[in-house]
Motif scaffolding. Structure first.
Motif, PDB file in Angstrom:
ATOM      1  N   ASP A  45       0.841  -1.202   0.000  1.00  0.00           N
ATOM      2  CA  ASP A  45       0.000   0.000   0.000  1.00  0.00           C
ATOM      3  C   ASP A  45       0.873   1.248   0.000  1.00  0.00           C
ATOM      4  O   ASP A  45       0.613   2.199  -0.739  1.00  0.00           O
ATOM      5  N   ILE A  46       1.895   1.231   0.829  1.00  0.00           N
ATOM      6  CA  ILE A  46       2.807   2.376   0.924  1.00  0.00           C
ATOM      7  C   ILE A  46       3.538   2.571  -0.390  1.00  0.00           C
ATOM      8  O   ILE A  46       3.645   3.686  -0.902  1.00  0.00           O
ATOM      9  N   GLU A  47       4.023   1.472  -0.967  1.00  0.00           N
ATOM     10  CA  GLU A  47       4.760   1.566  -2.223  1.00  0.00           C
ATOM     11  C   GLU A  47       3.864   2.034  -3.368  1.00  0.00           C
ATOM     12  O   GLU A  47       4.281   2.855  -4.182  1.00  0.00           O
ATOM     13  N   ASN A  48       2.631   1.530  -3.426  1.00  0.00           N
ATOM     14  CA  ASN A  48       1.694   1.968  -4.474  1.00  0.00           C
ATOM     15  C   ASN A  48       1.361   3.449  -4.332  1.00  0.00           C
ATOM     16  O   ASN A  48       1.308   4.177  -5.326  1.00  0.00           O
ATOM     17  N   GLN A  49       1.136   3.895  -3.097  1.00  0.00           N
ATOM     18  CA  GLN A  49       0.847   5.304  -2.870  1.00  0.00           C
ATOM     19  C   GLN A  49       2.041   6.174  -3.270  1.00  0.00           C
ATOM     20  O   GLN A  49       1.872   7.235  -3.865  1.00  0.00           O
ATOM     21  N   ALA A  50       3.243   5.712  -2.937  1.00  0.00           N
ATOM     22  CA  ALA A  50       4.449   6.476  -3.286  1.00  0.00           C
ATOM     23  C   ALA A  50       4.610   6.551  -4.802  1.00  0.00           C
ATOM     24  O   ALA A  50       4.922   7.618  -5.344  1.00  0.00           O
ATOM     25  N   SER A  60       9.306  14.522  -2.964  1.00  0.00           N
ATOM     26  CA  SER A  60       9.601  15.163  -1.681  1.00  0.00           C
ATOM     27  C   SER A  60      10.827  14.569  -1.014  1.00  0.00           C
ATOM     28  O   SER A  60      10.922  14.563   0.198  1.00  0.00           O
ATOM     29  N   GLY A  61      11.736  14.031  -1.768  1.00  0.00           N
ATOM     30  CA  GLY A  61      12.964  13.508  -1.192  1.00  0.00           C
ATOM     31  C   GLY A  61      12.868  12.053  -0.802  1.00  0.00           C
ATOM     32  O   GLY A  61      11.977  11.322  -1.236  1.00  0.00           O
ATOM     33  N   ASN A  62      13.779  11.638   0.052  1.00  0.00           N
ATOM     34  CA  ASN A  62      13.903  10.236   0.432  1.00  0.00           C
ATOM     35  C   ASN A  62      12.844   9.764   1.418  1.00  0.00           C
ATOM     36  O   ASN A  62      12.660   8.573   1.591  1.00  0.00           O
ATOM     37  N   ASP A  63      12.174  10.679   2.088  1.00  0.00           N
ATOM     38  CA  ASP A  63      11.211  10.288   3.114  1.00  0.00           C
ATOM     39  C   ASP A  63       9.796  10.113   2.588  1.00  0.00           C
ATOM     40  O   ASP A  63       8.842  10.137   3.350  1.00  0.00           O
ATOM     41  N   ILE A  64       9.645   9.887   1.298  1.00  0.00           N
ATOM     42  CA  ILE A  64       8.311   9.774   0.700  1.00  0.00           C
ATOM     43  C   ILE A  64       7.518   8.613   1.302  1.00  0.00           C
ATOM     44  O   ILE A  64       6.321   8.729   1.542  1.00  0.00           O
ATOM     45  N   LYS A  65       8.182   7.495   1.596  1.00  0.00           N
ATOM     46  CA  LYS A  65       7.465   6.351   2.165  1.00  0.00           C
ATOM     47  C   LYS A  65       6.994   6.652   3.583  1.00  0.00           C
ATOM     48  O   LYS A  65       5.908   6.220   3.981  1.00  0.00           O
ATOM     49  N   GLN A  67       6.131   9.635   4.606  1.00  0.00           N
ATOM     50  CA  GLN A  67       4.988  10.525   4.401  1.00  0.00           C
ATOM     51  C   GLN A  67       3.759   9.733   3.981  1.00  0.00           C
ATOM     52  O   GLN A  67       2.646  10.022   4.435  1.00  0.00           O
ATOM     53  N   MET A  68       3.950   8.733   3.132  1.00  0.00           N
ATOM     54  CA  MET A  68       2.817   7.917   2.688  1.00  0.00           C
ATOM     55  C   MET A  68       2.257   7.110   3.856  1.00  0.00           C
ATOM     56  O   MET A  68       1.040   6.956   3.981  1.00  0.00           O
ATOM     57  N   LEU A  69       3.135   6.598   4.730  1.00  0.00           N
ATOM     58  CA  LEU A  69       2.665   5.856   5.901  1.00  0.00           C
ATOM     59  C   LEU A  69       1.842   6.767   6.797  1.00  0.00           C
ATOM     60  O   LEU A  69       0.753   6.389   7.242  1.00  0.00           O
ATOM     61  N   GLU A  70       2.323   7.962   7.055  1.00  0.00           N
ATOM     62  CA  GLU A  70       1.582   8.903   7.889  1.00  0.00           C
ATOM     63  C   GLU A  70       0.223   9.229   7.270  1.00  0.00           C
ATOM     64  O   GLU A  70      -0.795   9.248   7.959  1.00  0.00           O
TER      65      GLU A  70
END
Length: 143
Positions: A45-50, A60-65, A67-70
């Motif tokens: 889910d996180i990867e698909n959203q990213a 948005s940089g390296n922290d995209i996953k 951010q998607m989790l949040e």
């Protein structure tokens, strides 16, 4: 309420990150990353959203996953409330939004073939993956 939500989200993120740090290197097809009530958030889910986020041209940089989790944690909280309030989204509305988003991605990438290559899936598989996500997003928007 918001402070409790932020504390809860921070705790969940901490638990997820600590679990990832101590996990062994195993072949994992998919896994549960977080749970909110009876709703789960999978790694896929996180990867698909990213991927969807990046396909829309955002970066948005390296922290995209993270951010998607949040975002998914907050979405699951709203989804639980939507279920409690008996909010429903019709099939036609979900399909319409799904088609609209996929056409947007096709225009961005140039063709359906390129979209399939981007996700490494067929259009049918892409639709199957995104359909529940879009339904949840529409429910939370209504909430």
């Amino acid at each position: 309420m918001k402070l409790r939500l932020i504390k809860f989200s921070t705790l969940v993120i901490f638990l997820v990150v600590s679990q990832m740090a101590f996990s062994q290197d195993e072949l994992v097809v998919d896994r549960i990353v977080a749970t909110v009530g009876d709703k789960i958030i999978l790694q896929s889910d996180i990867e698909n959203q990213a991927l969807q986020f990046m396909a829309q041209g955002y970066y948005s940089g390296n922290d995209i996953k993270c951010q998607m989790l949040e975002e998914l944690l907050f979405q699951k909280l709203l989804l639980i409330q939507a279920d409690l309030d008996s909010i429903e989204v019709g099939f036609t509305r979900v399909e319409s939004e799904l088609d609209r988003r996929l056409m947007y991605f096709v225009r961005q990438l140039g063709s359906e073939k390129k979209l399939e290559e981007y996700y490494n899936k067929s259009m049918i598989e892409i639709k199957e993956d995104f359909r529940p996500l879009i339904e949840e997003q529409l429910k939370t928007q209504m909430m």
